[in-house]
Scaffold this motif. Structure first.
Motif, PDB file in Angstrom:
ATOM      1  N   UNK A  15     -54.236  24.738 -41.578  1.00 40.00           N
ATOM      2  CA  UNK A  15     -53.231  25.412 -42.346  1.00 40.00           C
ATOM      3  C   UNK A  15     -53.089  24.554 -43.715  1.00 40.00           C
ATOM      4  N   UNK A  16     -51.973  24.950 -44.482  1.00 42.42           N
ATOM      5  CA  UNK A  16     -51.983  24.357 -45.778  1.00 42.42           C
ATOM      6  C   UNK A  16     -51.361  22.972 -45.578  1.00 42.42           C
ATOM      7  N   UNK A  17     -50.919  22.706 -44.522  1.00 39.78           N
ATOM      8  CA  UNK A  17     -50.071  21.283 -44.171  1.00 39.78           C
ATOM      9  C   UNK A  17     -49.824  21.121 -42.747  1.00 39.78           C
ATOM     10  N   UNK A  18     -51.148  20.522 -42.047  1.00 39.89           N
ATOM     11  CA  UNK A  18     -50.977  20.624 -40.709  1.00 39.89           C
ATOM     12  C   UNK A  18     -49.876  19.648 -40.088  1.00 39.89           C
ATOM     13  N   UNK A  19     -49.306  18.773 -40.974  1.00 39.73           N
ATOM     14  CA  UNK A  19     -48.494  17.602 -40.382  1.00 39.73           C
ATOM     15  C   UNK A  19     -47.003  18.234 -40.307  1.00 39.73           C
ATOM     16  N   UNK A  20     -46.941  19.334 -41.116  1.00 45.89           N
ATOM     17  CA  UNK A  20     -45.374  19.921 -40.947  1.00 45.89           C
ATOM     18  C   UNK A  20     -45.339  20.971 -39.674  1.00 45.89           C
ATOM     19  N   UNK A  21     -46.548  20.929 -39.115  1.00 46.34           N
ATOM     20  CA  UNK A  21     -46.139  22.100 -38.011  1.00 46.34           C
ATOM     21  C   UNK A  21     -45.308  22.077 -37.005  1.00 46.34           C
ATOM     22  N   UNK A  22     -44.583  23.070 -36.593  1.00 40.16           N
ATOM     23  CA  UNK A  22     -43.592  23.335 -35.981  1.00 40.16           C
ATOM     24  C   UNK A  22     -42.288  22.898 -36.514  1.00 40.16           C
ATOM     25  N   UNK A  23     -42.041  22.326 -37.661  1.00 42.15           N
ATOM     26  CA  UNK A  23     -40.820  21.965 -38.150  1.00 42.15           C
ATOM     27  C   UNK A  23     -39.829  23.235 -38.450  1.00 42.15           C
ATOM     28  N   UNK A  24     -40.408  24.393 -38.865  1.00 43.54           N
ATOM     29  CA  UNK A  24     -39.591  25.310 -38.926  1.00 43.54           C
ATOM     30  C   UNK A  24     -39.256  26.208 -37.851  1.00 43.54           C
ATOM     31  N   UNK A  25     -40.390  26.024 -36.838  1.00 43.42           N
ATOM     32  CA  UNK A  25     -40.127  27.030 -35.516  1.00 43.42           C
ATOM     33  C   UNK A  25     -39.358  26.236 -34.468  1.00 43.42           C
ATOM     34  N   UNK A  26     -39.745  25.010 -34.377  1.00 47.09           N
ATOM     35  CA  UNK A  26     -39.061  24.103 -33.307  1.00 47.09           C
ATOM     36  C   UNK A  26     -38.272  23.054 -33.690  1.00 47.09           C
ATOM     37  N   UNK A  27     -37.780  23.003 -35.290  1.00 49.77           N
ATOM     38  CA  UNK A  27     -36.934  22.014 -35.603  1.00 49.77           C
ATOM     39  C   UNK A  27     -37.162  20.439 -35.649  1.00 49.77           C
ATOM     40  N   UNK A  28     -38.696  20.296 -35.330  1.00 48.68           N
ATOM     41  CA  UNK A  28     -39.179  18.987 -35.322  1.00 48.68           C
ATOM     42  C   UNK A  28     -40.609  19.220 -35.467  1.00 48.68           C
ATOM     43  N   UNK A  29     -41.185  18.078 -36.032  1.00 46.96           N
ATOM     44  CA  UNK A  29     -42.756  17.768 -36.152  1.00 46.96           C
ATOM     45  C   UNK A  29     -43.166  18.005 -34.579  1.00 46.96           C
ATOM     46  N   UNK A  30     -44.258  19.004 -34.494  1.00 46.01           N
ATOM     47  CA  UNK A  30     -44.589  19.672 -33.101  1.00 46.01           C
ATOM     48  C   UNK A  30     -46.123  19.306 -32.877  1.00 46.01           C
ATOM     49  N   UNK A  31     -46.881  18.706 -33.767  1.00 43.14           N
ATOM     50  CA  UNK A  31     -48.281  18.754 -33.934  1.00 43.14           C
ATOM     51  C   UNK A  31     -48.741  18.160 -32.537  1.00 43.14           C
ATOM     52  N   UNK A  32     -48.159  17.154 -32.198  1.00 42.84           N
ATOM     53  CA  UNK A  32     -48.372  16.176 -31.095  1.00 42.84           C
ATOM     54  C   UNK A  32     -48.439  17.108 -29.889  1.00 42.84           C
ATOM     55  N   UNK A  33     -47.208  17.942 -29.580  1.00 42.75           N
ATOM     56  CA  UNK A  33     -47.052  18.539 -28.529  1.00 42.75           C
ATOM     57  C   UNK A  33     -48.240  19.821 -28.475  1.00 42.75           C
ATOM     58  N   UNK A  34     -48.437  20.322 -29.792  1.00 37.68           N
ATOM     59  CA  UNK A  34     -49.355  21.301 -29.514  1.00 37.68           C
ATOM     60  C   UNK A  34     -50.723  20.868 -29.211  1.00 37.68           C
ATOM     61  N   UNK A  35     -51.331  19.723 -29.663  1.00 40.05           N
ATOM     62  CA  UNK A  35     -52.617  18.956 -29.293  1.00 40.05           C
ATOM     63  C   UNK A  35     -52.452  18.708 -27.545  1.00 40.05           C
ATOM     64  N   UNK A  36     -51.400  18.245 -27.109  1.00 37.18           N
ATOM     65  CA  UNK A  36     -51.045  18.457 -25.840  1.00 37.18           C
ATOM     66  C   UNK A  36     -51.710  19.360 -24.812  1.00 37.18           C
ATOM     67  N   UNK A  37     -51.064  20.705 -25.415  1.00 41.13           N
ATOM     68  CA  UNK A  37     -51.388  21.827 -24.655  1.00 41.13           C
ATOM     69  C   UNK A  37     -52.968  22.327 -25.059  1.00 41.13           C
ATOM     70  N   UNK A  38     -53.577  22.040 -26.145  1.00 41.66           N
ATOM     71  CA  UNK A  38     -54.825  22.519 -26.552  1.00 41.66           C
ATOM     72  C   UNK A  38     -55.640  21.491 -25.890  1.00 41.66           C
ATOM     73  N   UNK A  39     -55.436  20.283 -25.621  1.00 46.62           N
ATOM     74  CA  UNK A  39     -56.686  19.587 -24.878  1.00 46.62           C
ATOM     75  C   UNK A  39     -56.877  20.053 -23.536  1.00 46.62           C
ATOM     76  N   UNK A  40     -55.705  20.981 -22.887  1.00 45.32           N
ATOM     77  CA  UNK A  40     -56.115  21.295 -21.757  1.00 45.32           C
ATOM     78  C   UNK A  40     -57.027  22.504 -21.577  1.00 45.32           C
ATOM     79  N   UNK A  41     -57.249  23.180 -22.692  1.00 43.39           N
ATOM     80  CA  UNK A  41     -58.115  24.353 -22.844  1.00 43.39           C
ATOM     81  C   UNK A  41     -59.678  23.936 -22.239  1.00 43.39           C
ATOM     82  N   UNK A  42     -59.903  24.511 -21.107  1.00 38.28           N
ATOM     83  CA  UNK A  42     -60.869  23.994 -20.301  1.00 38.28           C
ATOM     84  C   UNK A  42     -62.340  23.719 -21.043  1.00 38.28           C
ATOM     85  N   UNK A  43     -62.836  25.018 -21.789  1.00 39.09           N
ATOM     86  CA  UNK A  43     -64.125  24.940 -22.404  1.00 39.09           C
ATOM     87  C   UNK A  43     -64.247  24.283 -23.733  1.00 39.09           C
ATOM     88  N   UNK A  44     -63.019  23.958 -24.149  1.00 35.54           N
ATOM     89  CA  UNK A  44     -62.896  23.214 -25.517  1.00 35.54           C
ATOM     90  C   UNK A  44     -63.543  21.677 -25.334  1.00 35.54           C
TER      91      UNK A  44
END
Ligand code: SF4
Length: 427
Positions: free
Chosen positions: A186-215
């Motif tokens: 993105x332009x600024x990965x660190x800011x992810x989720x601040x607009x949508x979830x009201x908090x820095x959400x990158x860690x929570x996104x990564x927690x979900x992405x590492x569950x993607x089996x074939x990744x």
């Protein structure tokens, strides 16, 4: 119709082109990515308008298409992306041969010009233009920062995060279709989720992405040097799916220059962050970019940068010369560093970095690394370790002693090293 989509600029633009291609493909069009100028009856050029060099390349590409149209080897030309967003009115009057100019948020408009629409929900579906084993995953667009030299917020608007479920659906779709490595952008990965979830959400996104089996590999690009990255680093240290790789543009080290650039951080915070990265993820590969020749950069400021680059020992480093961009807050400053001196400073930093890169590569001789094969060339198979991102970083060259498959991982023992390449053999 055969439609040739030509992408200029960054990986964010590439994803936009792929999304457009996916919708057009749904309407039975044959999509070519970055084909020869005349390889499609319709040509779409996704432009970049970030800095002068990029603008010139975009204009040149458009003019080559205009010539092809005059020679009747193509029928229609459409222009989209950042240059078109920024200079639409001028472009319409200056290049009337183009059939349509579109901005960065005009997907429905360009689709309807091509008798298509975006009604088909993709559910993560995407045609990719990269080799089938890796892809870029854009998690947000736009930027809420105000870096003084940067035109992106003016072009791309405010930061808009994609919902976690959409991103996971895309990762799922792509990995079920052969992708093993995803570059998070993105332009600024660190800011992810601040607009949508009201908090820095990158860690929570990564927690979900590492569950993607074939990744197998997840790589973080365009982090911003702010202070909440620890939870991300903790996961990077624990989970082998997240590459020990951090791409974080620092732009400079002199606090005076960083203040003028409105970066919101200082020499001390940058140095502390580099220490934190290495403490939390000891084998991390650090990629950064620097700008030299920013207005007001004295020899003393530049010496500070030289010292920092020598001390920080970055694994990967890119340097840009300052380019004044109209409409940015830095444009009001006198562009007082001459082009020659800018180039001299860039060359000096890159010379230092070449020797650092060689030294670090030599330290890898005799070691074994997991390598993803990207392509086959005449005498070598070419791959990358988890410390190297496609198209921008080092590569591993493997002489063709045995048949290897593109898109597969192999354990490779490094036998020799060059500045920006390693040479090895499969164990
Ligand atoms: S973080 Fe700064 S440099 Fe990066 S896109 Fe935003 S404004 Fe531009």
């Amino acid at each position: 119709m055969k439609i040739n989509i030509i992408t200029l600029g960054c990986s964010k633009n590439l994803v936009d082109s792929e999304v457009l291609g996916t919708h057009l493909h749904k309407f039975k069009n044959k999509i070519i990515f970055d084909g020869e100028i005349d390889s499609g009856k319709i040509a779409i050029v996704n432009t970049c308008g970030f800095i002068n060099d990029a603008k010139e390349e975009s204009i040149e590409t458009i003019m080559n298409l205009v010539q092809a149209k005059q020679e009747k080897s193509i029928e229609k030309i459409y222009v989209m992306g950042c240059l078109s967003e920024r200079y639409k009115k001028d472009l319409i009057s200056e290049i009337p041969e183009v059939d349509g100019f579109f901005g960065v948020n005009d997907l429905p408009e360009i689709l309807s010009s091509l008798n298509a629409d975006s009604k088909n929900i993709l559910h993560g579906e995407r045609l990719i233009s990269t080799p089938s084993h890796y892809a870029f995953l854009k998690i947000a667009e736009g930027c809420n920062r105000q870096c003084a030299f940067c035109a992106i917020p003016m072009i791309r608007g405010n930061h808009i995060s994609q919902p976690v479920e959409n991103i996971v659906a895309e990762a799922d779709y792509l990995t079920k279709n052969g992708v093993k490595e995803l570059m998070l952008i993105s332009q600024d990965l660190s800011y992810y989720g601040k607009d949508l979830y009201g908090e820095y959400h990158l860690r929570k996104l990564l927690d979900e992405l590492v569950k993607v089996e074939k990744l197998e590999w997840l790589r973080l690009h365009y982090l911003y040097p702010t202070d909440f990255l620890e939870p991300v680093l903790d996961l990077m240290a624990q989970n082998p799916k997240i590459c020990s790789y951090i791409d974080i543009p620092f732009q400079h080290i002199s606090s005076k220059i960083l203040k003028s650039m409105k970066r919101g951080h200082s020499e001390k915070s940058v140095r502390d962050l580099v220490d934190l990265f290495r403490k939390k993820v000891p084998d991390v590969a650090l990629r950064t970019t620097m700008i030299v020749g920013y207005p007001g950069e004295t020899d003393e400021d530049f010496r500070k940068l030289v010292d920092f680059v020598q001390q920080a020992d970055f694994d990967r480093l890119g340097v840009f010369t300052y380019s004044e961009e109209e409409g940015t807050s830095a444009a009001k400053f006198k562009d007082d560093v001459s082009a020659e001196l800018k180039q001299e400073r860039l060359d000096e930093i890159m010379e230092i970095q070449s020797s650092i890169s060689l030294k670090k590569n030599q330290e890898k001789i005799g070691k074994i690394f997991k390598v993803l094969i990207d392509r086959e060339e005449q005498d070598y198979f070419v791959g990358r370790t988890e410390f190297d991102s496609p198209e921008v970083d080092n590569e591993v060259l493997i002489p063709k002693t045995k048949k290897l498959k593109t898109g597969l991982f192999y354990n490779v023992k490094i036998n020799s090293a060059e500045e920006f390449d390693l040479i090895g053999e499969v164990e």
